[in-house]
Design an enzyme around this catalytic site. Structure first.
Site: not given
Lengths: 358, 594
Positions: B67, B98, B183
């Site tokens: 992502h 992911d 992230s």
């Protein structure tokens, strides 16, 4: 002096058990916690929560939020066993509810926290390291262990919280912690010291009254609080847990706060005024009183007084101040789904006792 | 004044013993500071996409979240704590898990990158301390990572996918602060070993900032996909081909996982039945649906993993069965743009004009080639050609364009009946096409693979083998012509487990597996996976599977007992299996290659 010191040190060594790792502490605590499932899932109210086993028979301490109001309460033990439970007592003023699992086979030897001992322990000082265990966000299911977070006691203070527009019913001392426990489903979880000794119960999702920020707090096991509904009474979490029944504070209830006997007497005893918006439900009707003669019954909700709506106990009190003993007042009550009209002839209030109970 | 001094003294007196109280804490603190200094240089600020990452090899491979880089194009710009910006290219993508593998380009040719050491995330325990490094809120314009420290709050966590993507299975939950920009960044244990990639959190009412609940994809899951990612694949996760659900909820019951639905799948062909209780999957005990989904999510589509079921026996009692199941794909075609994951939000680059998109002439574009189904075909070609070069180094058959003959003693069928076998690959000549022939115990089978309109049955000859002749034709194509032997496709298929045939089935088949690099090849509508082991003995063809029909079991051929023959390393044990049963096992007497 010297030998005494040595002896003392030796005694300390003997009583302090071998240091457990945080992982060992976590699994020990987890075995004494349950996941609670009930009604919810709307308006930000989760249908799940956390509870603490406090007796070998399966008494569970949790938060007095919306969850204990569920008609179908289920708990999952640490090993994944699924059981139904009933509410023994829900005491919003203590921020605590007590449940009991129904099943008899599992009961009797459940791992649990020794509450009697734990509630007598002194409060942790600010700065003390703590662990917070809960099923926040419903991350764990069945036999999966709960979330453990670490933090310190940031402060001990009195709670001034809000749930939406409502004032929080609990107003006693709380541990404010720096771990983020103000998350869905965390309420009713365990706050322990770093050794896994239970010190408090994780509170609800509240905002601070003044700053509107979310408060991460826990109610200490030794919490006592002055009842707002029964003025002058002290409620104690330890006593609730010891008696394991609907908490009735000992002594005569303070009628001035509860019965609605203000400047006039109707003879109805209303439900405790827990929050500002508590509606005027009749809990009991005194025998041989104006209310009983008018036909009032327990569970009637007073809706209008002489045509004026009375949404709260406070509104009822305000309006009755305009009346004098001997006045006849027309009261509309909602009984089940119908409105009933009662005519109550008000009396003078009883004389206060010479030595008011403290 | 005097009062002030006194209170200061009191404070000091109170503070001193606390500070001196626990030398263990002091030394732990010092160790942590040292660890952070050691691991920081490997932490990547993924500027394009606004996230973090971590280098895992000295040649610049780095992990991050899908992502973060998904939808950003193949060329990226990344910052390292040395303060420099680097060009980088997307190598492999795992949308469901992911995860993205990217490769940073050195600023000088041949320069080596600092990199993290991958740990074993299965040893992570609840209550362990953890360190998250990354670039939250894109704070550090010089790319010095932010360090946060916290407790492992839970392991083996399952977090549901969002619209078919970003399913976090068997992930590590920590209360280590994770914020927008973290992230894709690393989660380390206190020894400084990489245990996970931070990517998700549970957020409720405060926006996408730290809520005390962050999730990291376990590094052990990523290891299972790494072979695929390095091969430039766009990987898919697995499904079983069966629906499992918790046992009927009874009061006081402990959870069990039961098979409640089955579709046409390898699991069904292996004998899975409705009502079976799943007890183990891929070497791990399974007691709840979450546990099952946790383990399933660790593996890519196409992997074969063992599973154990308990079944009521007719006439009372239960029996347990272990079966080796090939996992089906997971991904349904998700249309349109990627949904927003429940990940920490993407921070706004704080006025970093050269930070965002790389220039169109980024040197990273030299390392990119688009092809449907691949994240980066360039890296797949590299991986395929390297693997085939390794094969040729040991066994170069490219000059033996004539007939090939193998003579062998054979053990036939499940009972191992003794017999003989001769396999002949006849090279096509004028008026005579390529043929593959097998003389099994006196019975003659011939396949002319290039002939059109072949009856389906002859492709599957000999009967019961699942298409041995067809598979052997693919074998010759590979050994003789390499990648050019397949007009359909030949690509690297990543890394999969390979199970050599064993005399006795081990209690836990999963421990008997070898890692095999895969070449996927397709010819005449038949898909073959060649399985190579690349151990100390060099690159070796260990096995192959030819799928004539996706609804059928493949023909499996295993090659073993490699010996030198005529300067070439050749297998002297060849076994053919179909549907889990042996068709024949050949002890080769001679290889004759012309």
């Amino acid at each position: 002096m010297g030998p005494e010191v040595t002896l003392l040190a030796a005694a300390l060594l003997l009583v302090s058990p071998a240091e457990e790792t945080l992982g060992e502490v976590a699994s020990k605590v987890n075995a004494r916690l349950v996941k609670i499932y009930g009604s919810g899932g709307v308006k930000g109210l989760p249908g799940y929560g956390t509870g603490i086993l406090v007796s070998p028979e399966g008494h569970i301490l949790t938060a007095a939020n919306h969850l204990p109001d569920s008609s179908d309460l289920r708990v999952h033990l640490a090993d994944g066993t699924r059981l139904s439970a009933k509410v023994v007592a829900s005491e919003p003023e203590l921020d605590a509810a007590l449940l009991k699992i129904d099943d008899k086979t599992a009961a009797g030897e459940l791992p649990h926290f020794d509450i009697a001992k734990a509630s007598k322990a002194p409060l942790l000082a600010p700065g003390t390291g703590v662990l917070a265990f809960s099923n926040q966000f419903q991350i764990a299911t069945r036999d999966e262990p709960l979330t453990v977070q670490r933090g310190v006691v940031a402060a001990i203070t009195t709670l001034q919280g809000r749930i939406g527009v409502f004032e929080a019913p609990y107003s006693g001392s709380v541990y404010v912690i720096d771990a983020i426990t103000n998350n869905p489903g965390a309420a009713g979880g365990a706050l322990t010291n770093r050794k896994g000794d239970l010190v408090g119960i994780i509170g609800r999702e509240l905002r601070n009254d003044q700053t509107q920020t979310w408060i991460n707090y826990a109610v200490p096991l030794g919490a006592t609080v002055a009842s707002r509904g029964t003025q002058g009474r002290m409620l104690s979490l330890a006593e609730l847990l010891e008696k394991k029944e609907k908490y009735r504070p000992s002594g005569r209830p303070d009628r001035a706060g509860r019965s609605g006997d203000w400047n006039v007497r109707a003879g109805w005893i209303l439900v405790p005024q827990v929050i500002d918006r508590t509606p005027p439900f009749i809990e009991e009707v005194e025998a041989n009183s104006p209310a009983s003669r008018a036909g009032a019954r327990p569970d009637d909700l007073i809706v209008y007084v002489d045509g004026t709506p009375v949404p709260t106990i406070a509104a009822l009190r305000d309006i009755l101040e305009k009346y004098r003993p001997g006045d006849k007042v027309q009261v509309e009550v909602r009984r089940q789904d119908r409105l009933q009209t009662l005519v109550v002839e008000l009396e003078p209030p009883p004389k206060p006792p010479a030595n008011p109970p403290r | 004044m005097a009062a002030g001094t006194r209170s200061l003294l009191v404070l000091l007196a109170a503070a001193l013993p606390i500070h001196a109280a626990d030398p263990a804490v002091d030394s732990e603190d010092r160790e942590r500071v040292k660890t952070v200094a050691r691991i920081s240089p490997a932490v990547v600020a993924v500027v394009t996409g606004g996230g973090s990452g971590v280098l895992i090899s000295e040649d610049g491979y780095a992990l991050t979240n899908y992502h973060v880089v998904g939808g950003q194009g193949p060329a990226l710009r990344c910052g390292l704590p040395d303060g420099n910006l680097y060009d980088a290219v997307v190598v492999g993508l795992d949308r469901i898990g992911d995860v993205a593998l990217i490769k940073l380009l050195p600023r000088e040719a041949g320069a080596k990158f600092p990199h993290a050491v991958m740990g074993d995330s299965d040893t992570v325990k609840v209550g362990d301390w953890s360190l998250a490094l990354g670039n939250p809120f894109l704070l550090a314009t010089d790319f010095t990572p932010t360090v946060t420290f916290g407790l492992v709050s839970g392991i083996h966590r399952y977090q549901y996918p969002e619209r078919g993507m970003f399913e976090y299975t068997d992930c590590i939950q920590s209360d280590t602060s994770i914020n927008p920009g973290n992230s894709g960044g690393p989660l380390f244990n206190t020894r400084g070993e990489l245990i996970g990639i931070n990517g998700r959190g549970s957020f409720d009412k405060r926006g996408r900032v730290n809520s005390g609940v962050g999730y990291a994809i376990s590094i052990n899951q990523i290891k299972n996909f790494l072979g695929h990612l390095r091969a430039g694949l766009q990987v898919d996760h697995a499904s079983l081909g069966a629906v499992v659900s918790s046992s009927p909820e009874e009061e006081g019951s402990r959870p069990r996982v039961l098979v409640s639905g089955l579709i046409s799948s390898d699991a069904e062909r292996r004998g899975l039945q409705l009502g079976d209780e799943l007890t183990r999957f891929a070497g791990r005990p399974v007691g709840t649906v979450n546990q099952f989904k946790n383990v399933l999510g660790l593996y890519p589509k196409g992997w074969r993993v063992p599973m154990t079921v308990r079944r009521e026996r007719e006439g009372g009692g239960t029996e347990t069965r272990q079966m080796l199941v090939r996992l089906m794909g997971y991904e349904r075609q998700v249309q349109g743009e990627a949904p927003k994951p429940p990940a920490p939000g993407r921070p706004k680059p704080p006025g970093n004009p050269d930070g965002g998109k790389p220039a169109a002439d980024s040197p990273a574009m030299k390392l990119f080639e688009a092809r449907p189904g691949f994240a980066n075909w360039h890296f797949n070609k590299l991986a395929r050609d390297r693997l085939l070069a390794g094969l040729t180094a040991k066994t170069d058959l490219s000059s033996t364009t004539g007939d090939w003959v193998v003579r062998a003693n054979a053990k036939l069928g499940e009972k191992g009946r003794e017999g003989t076998a001769v396999i002949r690959w006849a090279a096509g000549t004028e008026g005579m096409p390529d043929r593959v022939m097998a003389l099994i115990d006196g019975v003659d089978f011939t396949l002319e693979p290039l002939k059109t309109d072949l009856p389906a049955a002859s492709l599957r000859d000999p009967p019961g083998s699942g298409g041995m002749l067809t598979a052997l034709y693919h074998f010759r194509q590979l050994m003789l012509k390499g990648k050019s032997g397949f007009v359909g496709e030949s690509s690297h298929g990543g890394v999969e487990p390979y199970y050599p045939p064993l005399e006795k089935e081990p209690d836990d088949l999963f421990k008997a597996r070898l890692d095999a690099e895969i070449i996927r090849a397709s010819l005449g509508g038949v898909d073959t996976r060649f399985q190579f082991t690349t151990g100390q003995g060099g690159t070796r063809l260990a096995g192959m599977e030819s799928v004539l029909d996706k609804e059928e079991d493949p023909c499996e051929i295993h090659f073993d007992d490699y010996r030198e023959a005529g300067g070439k390393s050749l297998p002297f044990k060849i076994s053919v299996f179909h549907g889990g049963r042996p068709y024949c096992r050949l002890e080769v007497q001679s290889w004759d290659l012309k």
